[in-house]
Write an enzyme that holds these catalytic residues in place. Structure first.
Site, PDB file in Angstrom:
ATOM      1  N   HIS A  46       9.349   8.580  14.415  1.00  0.00           N
ATOM      2  CA  HIS A  46       8.251   7.677  14.032  1.00  0.00           C
ATOM      3  C   HIS A  46       6.950   8.478  13.840  1.00  0.00           C
ATOM      4  CE1 HIS A  46       7.276   3.143  14.181  1.00  0.00           C
ATOM      5  NE2 HIS A  46       6.359   3.752  13.439  1.00  0.00           N
ATOM      6  N   GLN A  47       7.059   9.547  13.073  1.00  0.00           N
ATOM      7  CA  GLN A  47       5.902  10.427  12.906  1.00  0.00           C
ATOM      8  C   GLN A  47       5.267  10.329  11.531  1.00  0.00           C
ATOM      9  OE1 GLN A  47       8.117  14.405  13.120  1.00  0.00           O
ATOM     10  NE2 GLN A  47       6.525  14.949  11.661  1.00  0.00           N
ATOM     11  N   ALA A  48       5.774   9.398  10.696  1.00  0.00           N
ATOM     12  CA  ALA A  48       5.279   9.342   9.316  1.00  0.00           C
ATOM     13  C   ALA A  48       3.759   9.162   9.258  1.00  0.00           C
ATOM     14  CB  ALA A  48       5.979   8.240   8.543  1.00  0.00           C
ATOM     15  N   PHE A  49       3.205   8.472  10.244  1.00  0.00           N
ATOM     16  CA  PHE A  49       1.751   8.192  10.215  1.00  0.00           C
ATOM     17  C   PHE A  49       0.917   9.384  10.665  1.00  0.00           C
ATOM     18  CE2 PHE A  49       0.360   8.032  14.647  1.00  0.00           C
ATOM     19  CZ  PHE A  49       1.585   8.140  15.288  1.00  0.00           C
ATOM     20  N   ARG A  75       0.824  -1.224   0.000  1.00  0.00           N
ATOM     21  CA  ARG A  75       0.000   0.000   0.000  1.00  0.00           C
ATOM     22  C   ARG A  75       0.853   1.268   0.000  1.00  0.00           C
ATOM     23  NH1 ARG A  75      -3.455  -3.598   3.470  1.00  0.00           N
ATOM     24  NH2 ARG A  75      -1.483  -3.757   4.557  1.00  0.00           N
ATOM     25  N   ILE A  76       1.822   1.344   0.929  1.00  0.00           N
ATOM     26  CA  ILE A  76       2.617   2.571   1.058  1.00  0.00           C
ATOM     27  C   ILE A  76       3.603   2.681  -0.107  1.00  0.00           C
ATOM     28  CG2 ILE A  76       4.290   3.812   2.499  1.00  0.00           C
ATOM     29  CD1 ILE A  76       2.902   2.415   4.941  1.00  0.00           C
ATOM     30  N   ASP A 108      12.876   7.679   9.948  1.00  0.00           N
ATOM     31  CA  ASP A 108      11.708   7.943  10.791  1.00  0.00           C
ATOM     32  C   ASP A 108      11.593   6.870  11.867  1.00  0.00           C
ATOM     33  OD1 ASP A 108       9.271   9.426  11.432  1.00  0.00           O
ATOM     34  OD2 ASP A 108       8.207   7.639  10.753  1.00  0.00           O
ATOM     35  N   THR A 125      11.093   4.642   6.494  1.00  0.00           N
ATOM     36  CA  THR A 125       9.869   4.988   7.239  1.00  0.00           C
ATOM     37  C   THR A 125       9.142   3.707   7.643  1.00  0.00           C
ATOM     38  OG1 THR A 125       8.668   5.179   5.157  1.00  0.00           O
ATOM     39  CG2 THR A 125       9.466   7.240   6.123  1.00  0.00           C
ATOM     40  N   SER A 126       9.847   2.571   7.607  1.00  0.00           N
ATOM     41  CA  SER A 126       9.148   1.302   7.875  1.00  0.00           C
ATOM     42  C   SER A 126       9.384   0.783   9.291  1.00  0.00           C
ATOM     43  CB  SER A 126       9.550   0.256   6.843  1.00  0.00           C
ATOM     44  OG  SER A 126       8.463  -0.009   6.005  1.00  0.00           O
ATOM     45  N   ARG A 127      10.508   0.145   9.513  1.00  0.00           N
ATOM     46  CA  ARG A 127      10.854  -0.337  10.846  1.00  0.00           C
ATOM     47  C   ARG A 127      12.368  -0.234  11.017  1.00  0.00           C
ATOM     48  NH1 ARG A 127       6.450   0.454  11.935  1.00  0.00           N
ATOM     49  NH2 ARG A 127       4.844  -0.884  12.800  1.00  0.00           N
ATOM     50  N   GLU A 153      14.624   2.438  19.002  1.00  0.00           N
ATOM     51  CA  GLU A 153      13.763   3.600  19.277  1.00  0.00           C
ATOM     52  C   GLU A 153      12.897   3.445  20.523  1.00  0.00           C
ATOM     53  OE1 GLU A 153      11.443   3.465  15.556  1.00  0.00           O
ATOM     54  OE2 GLU A 153       9.648   3.193  16.766  1.00  0.00           O
TER      55      GLU A 153
HETATM   56  P1  NAI Z   1       1.805  -3.868   2.886  1.00  0.00           P
HETATM   57  O1  NAI Z   1       1.602  -5.158   3.598  1.00  0.00           O
HETATM   58  O2  NAI Z   1       0.691  -3.275   2.087  1.00  0.00           O
HETATM   59  O3  NAI Z   1       3.072  -3.985   1.915  1.00  0.00           O
HETATM   60  C1  NAI Z   1       4.288  -4.580   2.290  1.00  0.00           C
HETATM   61  C2  NAI Z   1       4.975  -5.046   1.027  1.00  0.00           C
HETATM   62  O4  NAI Z   1       6.287  -5.506   1.393  1.00  0.00           O
HETATM   63  C3  NAI Z   1       4.246  -6.196   0.309  1.00  0.00           C
HETATM   64  O5  NAI Z   1       4.095  -5.916  -1.060  1.00  0.00           O
HETATM   65  C4  NAI Z   1       5.187  -7.377   0.548  1.00  0.00           C
HETATM   66  O6  NAI Z   1       5.151  -8.331  -0.517  1.00  0.00           O
HETATM   67  C5  NAI Z   1       6.533  -6.672   0.625  1.00  0.00           C
HETATM   68  N1  NAI Z   1       7.599  -7.483   1.191  1.00  0.00           N
HETATM   69  C6  NAI Z   1       7.484  -8.517   2.085  1.00  0.00           C
HETATM   70  N2  NAI Z   1       8.700  -9.064   2.281  1.00  0.00           N
HETATM   71  C7  NAI Z   1       9.581  -8.382   1.496  1.00  0.00           C
HETATM   72  C8  NAI Z   1      10.972  -8.495   1.246  1.00  0.00           C
HETATM   73  N3  NAI Z   1      11.703  -9.470   1.818  1.00  0.00           N
HETATM   74  N4  NAI Z   1      11.546  -7.636   0.387  1.00  0.00           N
HETATM   75  C9  NAI Z   1      10.808  -6.679  -0.243  1.00  0.00           C
HETATM   76  N5  NAI Z   1       9.488  -6.534  -0.051  1.00  0.00           N
HETATM   77  C10 NAI Z   1       8.875  -7.369   0.810  1.00  0.00           C
HETATM   78  O7  NAI Z   1       2.312  -2.841   4.025  1.00  0.00           O
HETATM   79  P2  NAI Z   1       2.198  -1.253   4.026  1.00  0.00           P
HETATM   80  O8  NAI Z   1       0.877  -0.835   4.526  1.00  0.00           O
HETATM   81  O9  NAI Z   1       2.658  -0.744   2.710  1.00  0.00           O
HETATM   82  O10 NAI Z   1       3.267  -0.891   5.179  1.00  0.00           O
HETATM   83  C11 NAI Z   1       4.643  -1.189   5.021  1.00  0.00           C
HETATM   84  C12 NAI Z   1       5.360  -0.992   6.343  1.00  0.00           C
HETATM   85  O11 NAI Z   1       5.346   0.386   6.695  1.00  0.00           O
HETATM   86  C13 NAI Z   1       4.682  -1.668   7.550  1.00  0.00           C
HETATM   87  O12 NAI Z   1       5.055  -3.023   7.662  1.00  0.00           O
HETATM   88  C14 NAI Z   1       5.186  -0.855   8.701  1.00  0.00           C
HETATM   89  O13 NAI Z   1       6.348  -1.459   9.205  1.00  0.00           O
HETATM   90  C15 NAI Z   1       5.546   0.487   8.094  1.00  0.00           C
HETATM   91  N6  NAI Z   1       4.725   1.587   8.610  1.00  0.00           N
HETATM   92  C16 NAI Z   1       5.368   2.665   9.195  1.00  0.00           C
HETATM   93  C17 NAI Z   1       4.651   3.730   9.690  1.00  0.00           C
HETATM   94  C18 NAI Z   1       5.309   4.932  10.291  1.00  0.00           C
HETATM   95  O14 NAI Z   1       4.640   5.774  10.914  1.00  0.00           O
HETATM   96  N7  NAI Z   1       6.611   5.116  10.141  1.00  0.00           N
HETATM   97  C19 NAI Z   1       3.175   3.713   9.646  1.00  0.00           C
HETATM   98  C20 NAI Z   1       2.606   2.576   8.946  1.00  0.00           C
HETATM   99  C21 NAI Z   1       3.363   1.536   8.484  1.00  0.00           C
END
Ligand code: NAI
Length: 328
Positions: free
Chosen positions: A290-293, A152-153, A253, A227-229, A258
């Protein structure tokens, strides 16, 4: 009225949950959930937790004995939840998507700030220093964006990069047909990208996906955005690369250590984490907490879906936002 024990509560959480909640009594606790304070949830069928709460096997055991039936994660990621321990004891529900735009837009904001040195320029002009020396960036137009994770992101971020006229390459174990996007192996992505943005979840496979070997393949000018983990990056390897000028810069982020630091005001404390202390002091590093959201739309959606998840559970409905051990 069913009660929810709400941990790591911040003023913006209270504001949005109180606006939307009509059905439950919410007990807000400022502390992060951990085994030592899990007893605060006594009498609550649901516990609401966030990214840095410690929802490990011990916490789950205590909650389950107290009668908690559901853990409502008010976030998308659930890598901090011991799903194996929750099996047969508690349901774990998440908010899979609350605003992919919030996160993707913040990622691009960080790249622009890092590349065009906007925070530095802002500090200078506040001091009437109007010099441009040291503020040179590069055009994003025509450069290559490498996106790891096209969910999604990642997809929204691709659209944003497209708007900037960038060439887009991506890596994802489940490549999709996305117009104008070339899917490549991660090694090729590391070699070719001018900016690398991480949008995959934290799993056993993705932990330290950016390590010393990955950085060794990158351009010396490459910018890394996370911005992920935090644990997607081996931060010590990143710091060494920054010190040795083997990488152009980093915008973070999230940070692997953290927990206990981010989301809190530590300005009057001695922060003993030397890695983050060195990172914040580098001119080519930008850190946000961690403010991206954190947009109004996302906070609204988080509150709405979290409360709906609990309602669905109580009504015995199908739980489309449940995560189970096999998903981790
Ligand atoms: P999503 O589940 O829609 O997409 C994740 C994608 O990563 C999928 O297409 C999946 O196939 C892919 N993926 C899985 N394993 C992989 C690998 N080994 N190599 C490459 N790609 C791989 O998740 P969404 O909603 O896009 O969120 C992604 C991440 O963003 C979340 O898991 C979360 O950790 C992080 N996040 C951070 C926020 C923030 O405030 N900084 C807020 C919301 C999410």
């Amino acid at each position: 009225m069913e009660q929810i024990a709400f941990f790591d509560a911040k003023p913006y959480d209270k504001e949005w949950f109180d606006r939307i909640n009509k059905d439950f009594e919410i007990r807000y606790y400022e502390g992060r959930l951990r085994p030592e304070n899990a007893r605060l949830a006594e009498g609550c069928k649901a516990v609401c937790a966030f990214v840095n709460d410690v929802v490990n096997a011990k916490t789950i055991e205590i909650l389950s004995k107290l009668g908690t039936e559901v853990i409502l994660m008010r976030c998308a990621g659930y890598n901090n939840v011991a799903l194996n321990a929750a099996k047969d004891k508690l349901k774990v529900l998440t908010v899979p998507a609350y605003s992919p735009y919030a996160v993707a837009e913040h990622a691009m904001g960080l790249i622009l700030a890092l590349n065009r040195k906007i925070p530095k320029a802002y500090i200078r002009t506040r001091d009437f220093n109007f010099s441009l020396v040291g503020l040179t960036g590069f055009d994003l137009h025509g450069k290559t964006a490498g996106i790891i994770g096209t969910g999604r992101i990642g997809k929204v971020f691709i659209d944003i990069c497209r708007g900037f006229g960038m060439e887009i390459i991506a890596h994802d174990p489940n490549p999709q047909d996305i117009e104008g996007v070339q899917f490549v192996e991660k090694e090729e992505l590391f070699k070719r990208s001018d900016i690398i943005s991480l949008h995959c979840p934290l799993t056993r496979e993705t932990r330290y996906i950016i390590d010393d070997a990955a950085i060794a393949l990158m351009k010396k000018s490459a910018l890394i955005v996370n911005t992920s983990r935090g644990q997607l990056i081996d931060t010590e390897a990143l710091l060494s690369a920054l010190n040795e000028k083997r990488i152009g810069g980093a915008a973070l982020d999230v940070y692997e250590e953290e927990s206990g630091l981010f989301f809190e005001d530590n300005s009057d404390k001695i922060v003993t984490d030397e890695v983050i202390s060195l990172l914040v002091s580098r001119p080519n590093v930008i850190i946000t907490s961690h403010q991206a959201f954190l947009t109004e739309e996302a906070l609204h959606n988080i509150a709405e879906v979290t409360l709906q998840n609990f309602k669905d559970y109580l009504d015995g409905k199908e739980l489309e936002n449940e995560v189970k051990a096999k998903d981790s």
